[in-house]
Design a protein around this motif. Structure first.
Motif, PDB file in Angstrom:
ATOM      1  N   LEU A   1      -4.480   2.566  -5.717  1.00  0.00           N
ATOM      2  CA  LEU A   1      -4.407   1.461  -4.888  1.00  0.00           C
ATOM      3  C   LEU A   1      -5.019   0.339  -6.287  1.00  0.00           C
ATOM      4  O   LEU A   1      -4.432  -0.708  -6.526  1.00  0.00           O
ATOM      5  N   ARG A   2      -5.824   0.771  -7.084  1.00  0.00           N
ATOM      6  CA  ARG A   2      -6.496  -0.032  -8.178  1.00  0.00           C
ATOM      7  C   ARG A   2      -5.326  -0.175  -8.991  1.00  0.00           C
ATOM      8  O   ARG A   2      -5.192  -1.420  -9.772  1.00  0.00           O
ATOM      9  N   ALA A   3      -4.421   0.754  -9.569  1.00  0.00           N
ATOM     10  CA  ALA A   3      -3.242   0.577 -10.328  1.00  0.00           C
ATOM     11  C   ALA A   3      -2.434  -0.566 -10.043  1.00  0.00           C
ATOM     12  O   ALA A   3      -1.725  -1.165 -10.615  1.00  0.00           O
ATOM     13  N   ALA A   4      -2.399  -0.740  -8.633  1.00  0.00           N
ATOM     14  CA  ALA A   4      -1.269  -1.595  -8.027  1.00  0.00           C
ATOM     15  C   ALA A   4      -2.230  -3.059  -7.916  1.00  0.00           C
ATOM     16  O   ALA A   4      -1.471  -4.065  -7.176  1.00  0.00           O
TER      17      ALA A   4
ATOM     18  N   ARG B   1       2.960  -4.511  -6.572  1.00  0.00           N
ATOM     19  CA  ARG B   1       2.584  -5.801  -7.123  1.00  0.00           C
ATOM     20  C   ARG B   1       3.177  -6.846  -6.781  1.00  0.00           C
ATOM     21  O   ARG B   1       2.844  -8.108  -6.531  1.00  0.00           O
ATOM     22  N   GLN B   2       4.513  -6.777  -6.877  1.00  0.00           N
ATOM     23  CA  GLN B   2       5.422  -7.811  -6.495  1.00  0.00           C
ATOM     24  C   GLN B   2       5.163  -8.259  -5.024  1.00  0.00           C
ATOM     25  O   GLN B   2       5.141  -9.360  -4.620  1.00  0.00           O
ATOM     26  N   LEU B   3       4.969  -7.021  -4.180  1.00  0.00           N
ATOM     27  CA  LEU B   3       4.779  -7.583  -2.589  1.00  0.00           C
ATOM     28  C   LEU B   3       3.494  -8.152  -2.737  1.00  0.00           C
ATOM     29  O   LEU B   3       3.425  -9.178  -1.580  1.00  0.00           O
ATOM     30  N   LEU B   4       2.513  -7.934  -3.133  1.00  0.00           N
ATOM     31  CA  LEU B   4       1.184  -8.355  -3.001  1.00  0.00           C
ATOM     32  C   LEU B   4       1.319 -10.012  -3.655  1.00  0.00           C
ATOM     33  O   LEU B   4       0.657 -10.745  -2.865  1.00  0.00           O
ATOM     34  N   THR B   5       2.247 -10.181  -4.724  1.00  0.00           N
ATOM     35  CA  THR B   5       2.169 -11.579  -5.099  1.00  0.00           C
ATOM     36  C   THR B   5       2.843 -12.409  -3.807  1.00  0.00           C
ATOM     37  O   THR B   5       2.483 -13.561  -3.710  1.00  0.00           O
ATOM     38  N   GLU B   6       3.925 -11.840  -3.223  1.00  0.00           N
ATOM     39  CA  GLU B   6       4.620 -12.328  -2.391  1.00  0.00           C
ATOM     40  C   GLU B   6       3.783 -12.934  -1.238  1.00  0.00           C
ATOM     41  O   GLU B   6       3.961 -13.761  -0.582  1.00  0.00           O
ATOM     42  N   ALA B   7       2.764 -11.991  -0.795  1.00  0.00           N
ATOM     43  CA  ALA B   7       1.847 -12.160   0.239  1.00  0.00           C
ATOM     44  C   ALA B   7       0.650 -13.133  -0.349  1.00  0.00           C
ATOM     45  O   ALA B   7      -0.069 -13.207   0.507  1.00  0.00           O
TER      46      ALA B   7
ATOM     47  N   VAL C   1       0.952  -1.257  -0.019  1.00  0.00           N
ATOM     48  CA  VAL C   1      -0.194   0.033  -0.049  1.00  0.00           C
ATOM     49  C   VAL C   1       0.963   1.195  -0.101  1.00  0.00           C
ATOM     50  O   VAL C   1       0.526   2.112  -0.862  1.00  0.00           O
ATOM     51  N   THR C   2       1.835   1.312   0.739  1.00  0.00           N
ATOM     52  CA  THR C   2       2.798   2.312   0.896  1.00  0.00           C
ATOM     53  C   THR C   2       3.418   2.612  -0.509  1.00  0.00           C
ATOM     54  O   THR C   2       3.613   3.598  -0.905  1.00  0.00           O
ATOM     55  N   ALA C   3       3.940   1.631  -1.284  1.00  0.00           N
ATOM     56  CA  ALA C   3       4.566   1.790  -2.552  1.00  0.00           C
ATOM     57  C   ALA C   3       3.440   2.130  -3.651  1.00  0.00           C
ATOM     58  O   ALA C   3       3.841   2.916  -4.608  1.00  0.00           O
TER      59      ALA C   3
ATOM     60  N   SER D   1       9.975  16.076   9.263  1.00  0.00           N
ATOM     61  CA  SER D   1      10.785  15.826   8.194  1.00  0.00           C
ATOM     62  C   SER D   1      10.595  16.978   7.079  1.00  0.00           C
ATOM     63  O   SER D   1       9.440  17.486   7.126  1.00  0.00           O
ATOM     64  N   GLN D   2      11.547  17.410   6.524  1.00  0.00           N
ATOM     65  CA  GLN D   2      11.582  18.389   5.460  1.00  0.00           C
ATOM     66  C   GLN D   2      11.629  17.661   4.092  1.00  0.00           C
ATOM     67  O   GLN D   2      11.610  18.444   3.198  1.00  0.00           O
ATOM     68  N   ASP D   3      11.864  16.420   4.068  1.00  0.00           N
ATOM     69  CA  ASP D   3      12.098  15.588   2.776  1.00  0.00           C
ATOM     70  C   ASP D   3      10.841  15.243   2.219  1.00  0.00           C
ATOM     71  O   ASP D   3       9.836  15.077   2.678  1.00  0.00           O
ATOM     72  N   PRO D   4      10.713  15.246   0.666  1.00  0.00           N
ATOM     73  CA  PRO D   4       9.729  14.868   0.017  1.00  0.00           C
ATOM     74  C   PRO D   4       9.570  13.245   0.187  1.00  0.00           C
ATOM     75  O   PRO D   4      10.474  12.582   0.465  1.00  0.00           O
ATOM     76  N   PRO D   5       8.428  12.883  -0.164  1.00  0.00           N
ATOM     77  CA  PRO D   5       8.088  11.193   0.150  1.00  0.00           C
ATOM     78  C   PRO D   5       8.982  10.497  -0.936  1.00  0.00           C
ATOM     79  O   PRO D   5       8.895  11.257  -2.056  1.00  0.00           O
ATOM     80  N   PRO D   6       9.227   9.401  -0.867  1.00  0.00           N
ATOM     81  CA  PRO D   6       9.704   8.527  -2.081  1.00  0.00           C
ATOM     82  C   PRO D   6       8.721   8.214  -3.015  1.00  0.00           C
ATOM     83  O   PRO D   6       7.359   8.271  -2.890  1.00  0.00           O
ATOM     84  N   PRO D   7       9.077   8.148  -4.330  1.00  0.00           N
ATOM     85  CA  PRO D   7       8.074   8.132  -5.492  1.00  0.00           C
ATOM     86  C   PRO D   7       7.297   6.977  -5.364  1.00  0.00           C
ATOM     87  O   PRO D   7       7.777   6.036  -4.860  1.00  0.00           O
ATOM     88  N   ALA D   8       5.932   6.964  -5.779  1.00  0.00           N
ATOM     89  CA  ALA D   8       5.274   5.740  -5.930  1.00  0.00           C
ATOM     90  C   ALA D   8       5.845   4.594  -6.904  1.00  0.00           C
ATOM     91  O   ALA D   8       6.772   4.869  -7.761  1.00  0.00           O
ATOM     92  N   ASP D   9       5.692   3.415  -6.556  1.00  0.00           N
ATOM     93  CA  ASP D   9       6.292   2.251  -7.488  1.00  0.00           C
ATOM     94  C   ASP D   9       5.146   1.380  -7.076  1.00  0.00           C
ATOM     95  O   ASP D   9       5.270   0.159  -6.636  1.00  0.00           O
ATOM     96  N   PRO D  10       4.223   1.274  -8.204  1.00  0.00           N
ATOM     97  CA  PRO D  10       3.411   0.427  -8.390  1.00  0.00           C
ATOM     98  C   PRO D  10       3.741  -0.949  -8.664  1.00  0.00           C
ATOM     99  O   PRO D  10       3.168  -2.359  -8.211  1.00  0.00           O
ATOM    100  N   ALA D  11       4.989  -1.182  -9.510  1.00  0.00           N
ATOM    101  CA  ALA D  11       5.452  -2.463  -9.712  1.00  0.00           C
ATOM    102  C   ALA D  11       5.899  -3.189  -8.403  1.00  0.00           C
ATOM    103  O   ALA D  11       5.769  -4.282  -8.285  1.00  0.00           O
ATOM    104  N   ARG D  12       6.526  -2.563  -7.530  1.00  0.00           N
ATOM    105  CA  ARG D  12       6.922  -2.953  -6.431  1.00  0.00           C
ATOM    106  C   ARG D  12       5.938  -3.402  -5.501  1.00  0.00           C
ATOM    107  O   ARG D  12       6.077  -4.718  -4.823  1.00  0.00           O
TER     108      ARG D  12
END
Length: 519
Positions: A384-387, A346-352, A300-302, A333-344
């Protein structure tokens, strides 16, 4: 003279606030006289109308979030005040001191104070009020789980004891929920608030959840209130609040849409936008599947593009979040968030164990009293749907849903939470929201390592040391994928020909004795 301990550091004006102030300088104006702006002179004993963003939902009960409505309207006060610097300062108590038994603090009361109905402020009155609030079935977050007991110490002092030593007790007692009402208020349930506060304004008429009218409390202990009366209209629709201000039906309007706020640029307007210590987060229920699996939470985070949420979905009215604490506080934090990674994702969902043959379907709940939340929910749903996650959105009343959330009966929930609102010390939020025994732990997160990280907060009074713990705690929450901080929101407000108006990032004050109408 007792020593008032400082348990929260002074907060410097953050780089974001400076940048925001510079970038918005064309739109952030201070009321003054001038061409088209009237005389700028204070009109004696005038009345104003306020279009407020949030109204009462529990009959103005002081043990609920309605307490913040009362506090903003200048009806109620607490023993201690706290400003945007997060430091405790005198209010109904003039000083306080931790006793030899560190579980007990003694608060000296301001003398000569009466409630709006003429009853005197005494140690017994304070003890009655605090014991009632701490003793309700579901105590407010600031007082929950600390075992607070209060007892009069003569007419002008009160002793307050907690189960364990509490270094931030004075800050807890700056909560709007710790408001002190007259003893006669407690003959009713919820306690009556008409004429029983100590603030500069007293309620004269309540019209359900639509409006409330107030008049000056001529017996106020502080500076004489400038206004003779106030009408507060509770207007949930931010566009309607802007329209009321534009049409002259309101003198002050809270929380306007970003584009609407930029319209009010004349000399007659006080127009402020401030970084608020508030984060909209996606809470994930770890007490049951599927979010008891960290891989699903990480997915979800990715999947979520937080930069797009802040800059596109909310049109730049919020700051993309990389962690729980944002630019409103020095340790955030003053930092920007990490970019979204839908491929990652989907990979995590597959592992789960999730995929096209076993799609992950969840419910995404939220509420509409904060206008940005349904918008965020819709955007998150698409991400979320895209992932590969199908989320069904349910928008409802937060108060009605809270018992189920606290009981772990939900999948994911979009919540806007101030981490300094209940108590202006982040340690209180970290403990209540993220410790194993936390009273507001909706994520249902429990980590002995995290609890050990927070343990020094029970006795630590050095501001720098406390803030170092806050920083490490935010990092740990990210590492454990405890929910997803989405955006840090801003607070704004516009006043038309008023003086003494300022937007409070902590959302506790609005009507103060110096608030006035100008000509």
């Amino acid at each position: 003279m007792t020593v008032v301990p400082v348990v929260v550091a002074r907060r410097r004006r953050s780089p974001f606030r400076v940048a925001a102030a510079l970038a918005a300088s064309a739109a952030i104006l201070t009321a003054c006289g001038g061409a088209g702006g009237g005389t700028g002179e204070v009109v004696p004993d005038a009345e104003v109308t306020i279009a407020m963003a949030f109204g009462p939902s529990a009959g103005y009960a002081v043990d609920t979030d309605d307490a913040y409505v009362l506090s903003q309207l200048g009806v109620t006060e607490s023993l201690v005040a706290s400003g945007s610097d997060g430091e405790p300062r005198p209010a109904l108590a003039t000083s306080w001191e931790q006793q030899d038994d560190p579980r007990t603090w003694r608060f000296a009361l301001r003398t000569g104070v009466t409630f709006q109905n003429g009853e005197p402020l005494t140690g017994d009155a304070v003890a009655t009020a605090l014991n009632w609030t701490a003793g309700v079935e579901a105590p407010p977050r600031a007082l929950r789980g600390i075992g607070l007991e209060a007892a009069a110490d003569g007419a002008d002092a009160v002793r307050i004891t907690t189960t364990e030593p509490d270094p931030i007790l004075p800050l807890r007692l700056s909560s709007a929920n710790s408001a002190i009402l007259a003893p006669s208020a407690f003959a009713a349930n919820p306690p009556a608030v008409q004429g029983t506060g100590t603030g500069p304004m007293t309620i004269t008429q309540v019209n359900g959840t639509q409006t409330v009218t107030l008049e000056r409390n001529d017996g106020y202990w502080g500076d004489r209130p400038q206004l003779a009366g106030i009408t507060a209209n509770f207007v949930p629709d931010p566009s309607a609040r802007a329209l009321a201000l534009r049409a002259g039906d309101a003198d002050i309007a809270q929380e306007l849409p970003e584009t609407a706020a930029l319209e009010f640029t004349g000399d007659e307007y006080t127009n402020e936008t401030v970084a608020a210590p508030r984060t909209a987060s996606l809470l994930l229920n770890q007490s049951r599947a599927p979010f008891d699996d960290i891989r699903v939470r990480q997915a979800v985070t990715a999947a979520v593009d937080r930069t797009a949420l802040g800059e596109q979905a909310l049109a730049g009215s919020a700051v993309p979040a990389s962690e729980l604490f944002g630019p409103a506080v020095t340790w955030g934090s003053q930092d920007p968030p990490p970019p979204a990674d839908p491929a990652r994702a989907r990979q995590l969902l597959t592992e789960a164990g999730f995929g096209p043959d076993n799609p992950l379907r969840v419910e995404l709940g939220t509420y509409s009293t904060r206008a940005e939340l349904p918008t965020l929910a819709t955007a998150v749903q698409e991400m979320l749907r895209a992932a590969g996650i199908e989320a069904t959105i349910q928008v409802g009343d937060y108060d009605a849903r809270e018992p189920a959330l606290l009981g772990g009966d939900y999948d994911m929930y979009l919540l806007s939470r101030s981490y300094l609102l209940d108590v202006p010390d982040a340690g209180a939020t970290l403990t209540s929201d993220y410790s194993c025994d936390g009273s507001y732990n909706i994520n249902r997160y429990c980590s002995p390592e995290f609890d050990a990280l927070l343990a020094p907060l029970a006795t630590e009074t050095d501001p720098d040391a406390r803030q170092a713990i806050f920083t490490r705690a935010a990092e740990q929450l990210n590492a454990d994928a405890v929910g997803v901080p989405l955006v840090h929101t801003r607070a704004n407000g516009v006043g038309d020909r008023v003086a003494g108006y300022a937007v409070d990032p902590l959302a506790k004050t609005l009507v103060v004795p110096g608030l006035a109408k100008t000509g």
